[in-house]
Design an enzyme around this catalytic site. Structure first.
Site, PDB file in Angstrom:
ATOM      1  N   LYS A  56       0.856  -1.196   0.000  1.00 28.52           N
ATOM      2  CA  LYS A  56       0.000   0.000   0.000  1.00 28.52           C
ATOM      3  C   LYS A  56       0.892   1.246   0.000  1.00 28.52           C
ATOM      4  CE  LYS A  56      -3.944   2.052   2.463  1.00 28.52           C
ATOM      5  NZ  LYS A  56      -4.953   1.885   3.540  1.00 28.52           N
ATOM      6  N   SER A 133      -9.774   1.967   2.295  1.00 26.52           N
ATOM      7  CA  SER A 133      -8.891   2.758   1.476  1.00 26.52           C
ATOM      8  C   SER A 133      -7.835   1.930   0.744  1.00 26.52           C
ATOM      9  CB  SER A 133      -8.207   3.821   2.329  1.00 26.52           C
ATOM     10  OG  SER A 133      -7.369   3.235   3.298  1.00 26.52           O
ATOM     11  N   SER A 168     -10.063  -0.201   6.525  1.00 27.87           N
ATOM     12  CA  SER A 168      -9.470  -0.158   5.186  1.00 27.87           C
ATOM     13  C   SER A 168      -8.912  -1.462   4.671  1.00 27.87           C
ATOM     14  CB  SER A 168      -8.351   0.864   5.149  1.00 27.87           C
ATOM     15  OG  SER A 168      -8.911   2.108   4.948  1.00 27.87           O
TER      16      SER A 168
HETATM   17  N1  GLN Z   1     -13.466   4.424   5.848  1.00 29.27           N
HETATM   18  C1  GLN Z   1     -12.733   4.821   7.011  1.00 29.27           C
HETATM   19  C2  GLN Z   1     -12.276   6.243   6.901  1.00 29.27           C
HETATM   20  O1  GLN Z   1     -12.504   6.841   5.892  1.00 29.27           O
HETATM   21  C3  GLN Z   1     -11.580   3.903   7.282  1.00 29.27           C
HETATM   22  C4  GLN Z   1     -10.406   4.121   6.433  1.00 29.27           C
HETATM   23  C5  GLN Z   1      -9.152   3.456   6.928  1.00 29.27           C
HETATM   24  O2  GLN Z   1      -9.195   2.453   7.652  1.00 29.27           O
HETATM   25  N2  GLN Z   1      -8.016   4.035   6.574  1.00 29.27           N
HETATM   26  O3  GLN Z   1     -11.717   6.783   7.782  1.00 29.27           O
END
Ligand code: GLN
Length: 459
Positions: A56, A133, A168
């Site tokens: 990532k 994400s 995410s």
């Molecule tokens: N959807 C969540 C957010 O927007 C989690 C994203 C994540 O785990 N980085 O914060």
């Protein structure tokens, strides 16, 4: 096949996959070839010998562009490796590229990306999101071919390193039909991870099966002197899972067909369960978005066009320069989170929002702690919907998108280890089962996960 041959084959596949699903920000063919040569020369065979790893893009890789999905870091090249990268290289893993993501992890569908950063497509249906994400990691894990199955646990060919703050890893794993593993907070060093929210960020893994996700996880686990929050863990043997709980609040708002698939998989496992209520979870999403944005707004204050990433000719005052860079390079979602996060911790409002959110988090942690005295694991659907189409996402309001984190936020807020395991399909799209275990009890989580996986797949 020799490592050089398998790496060439993987590079060929990488190009095909990336053309179809645009899941990489950067591909590192030359670097992979160099590593394959080094591995061939050295006699050492590590735990990841010759396995292709995608990473990532918020995990720092020395000499390889690391954007965190944001235009403000679109030209950032770290001068050092994250600890997880060092560990993967020591064990013979070959990094093949950096996967696309929502900027700084701000999103659930990987559509919040800076200019020039690709939006990944779901390999099961390219008109749909691959989740977020870590959407690039999900798409890559689903798309790379593999000879490793649940029944025959052969060596995997590709694994992915991803990260979760509030879901995410689970979201893309569920949408793409792969396994996603999020560790307990502190099990994996965060050194070299570009911060979203320090008290919540966890580096985890994805693979086609639980064993695959576990294989990469075991390499990155461990105390690191460079991260004070990383922990020394006394390994305990896996518990036999005798009783699990299903929390009613984590079923609310879940699509009917997904609920049917969920209950069917519970039936297939034959595991005794109790349905219980955890009322504090009603406030989990609100509390998460206050804490996460408060920390994010503070972390993002370092991007001013001076030390990292985007830079322009300096003119006017510092304030003018900072504002112009931040206005130009931050996306709408980054700005939204900076404004929200700054507001909730402002002197006049912090008691009302930030401190209250911290209290809710404490209460939720406490409630989970009590549950694990009685139950060995918790189960829920991974996501309340199947992967949405891109044109559906564009119609959603931010608050509606945040609400879709209702299943993933509870274990993330409480820093509990969890897995997302594919259990079937709804409308031809994969759906996942989320398995949560007690803090630092990854051994039980992996064993139970493998048990579920084989029971659900082979009955
Ligand atoms: N959807 C969540 C957010 O927007 C989690 C994203 C994540 O785990 N980085 O914060």
């Amino acid at each position: 096949m020799s490592v050089t041959e398998s790496t060439e084959k993987a590079i060929e596949e990488l190009h095909k996959i990336n053309k179809k699903y645009t899941c990489f920000v950067t591909t590192t063919e030359d670097y992979a070839r160099k590593r394959a040569n080094e591995l061939t020369i050295s006699k050492k065979k590590g735990a990841l010998h010759g396995i292709i790893i995608s990473v990532k893009d918020n995990i720092c890789t020395k000499g390889i562009k690391t954007t965190a999905g944001s235009a403000i870091l679109s030209n950032y090249v770290p001068t050092y490796n994250a600890t997880v990268i060092e560990r993967i290289e020591q064990e013979g893993g070959i990094i093949i590229g950096k996967t696309t993501m929502d900027d700084f992890g701000f999103g659930t569908f990987n559509v919040n990306v800076g200019e020039g950063i690709p939006i990944p497509k779901n390999p099961h249906d390219i008109s749909r999101s691959s989740g977020g994400s870590s959407g690039g990691s999900g798409a890559a894990t689903a798309a790379f071919s593999s000879n490793s199955t649940v029944a025959e646990r052969l060596a995997p060919t590709h694994l992915s390193l991803s990260e979760s703050t509030g879901g995410s890893i689970t979201s893309p794993a569920a949408f793409c039909g792969v396994v996603g593993f999020t560790p307990s907070y502190g099990r994996v060093s965060r050194y070299g991870l570009i911060d979203y929210a320090n008290s919540l960020d966890k580096i985890g893994t994805m693979g086609k099966t639980v064993s695959e996700a576990e294989q990469l996880a075991r390499v990155i686990f461990g105390k690191d002197a460079k991260d004070e929050t990383s922990l020394v863990v006394q390994e305990k043997p896996a518990k036999k899972v005798k009783k699990v709980a299903i929390i009613k609040e984590m079923l609310q708002g879940v699509d009917e067909k997904i609920l049917t698939a969920f209950w069917k998989s519970i039936e297939l496992t034959g595991i005794p369960y109790e349905e219980i209520s955890l009322p504090s979870l009603e406030y989990a999403v609100a509390s998460y978005y206050i804490i996460a944005t408060a920390e994010a707004s503070s972390n993002l204050s370092r991007y001013t066009g001076l030390r990292y990433g985007a830079q322009e000719e300096f003119s006017g005052s510092f304030n003018d320069y900072f504002s112009s860079i931040r206005s130009k390079y931050f996306s709408a979602e980054e700005k939204r989170r900076i404004i929200l996060g700054t507001f909730v911790r402002t002197a006049g409002y912090k008691d009302k929002y930030y401190l209250k959110a911290l209290k809710i988090r404490e209460k939720i942690n406490h409630d989970f702690h009590i549950l694990f005295k009685k139950y060995d694991a918790l189960l829920s659907p991974s996501m309340p919907i199947i992967a949405p189409k891109f044109d559906e996402i564009s119609k959603l309001k931010p608050i509606e998108i945040y609400a879709l984190d209702s299943c993933t936020i509870p274990p993330n807020l409480a820093l509990l280890p969890h897995l997302s395991i594919p259990i079937g399909k709804v409308n031809s799209m994969p759906v996942g089962l989320q398995v949560i275990c007690d803090s630092l009890d990854e051994n039980t989580l992996f064993e139970f996960g493998k048990q579920i996986e084989s029971l659900v797949k082979y009955k």
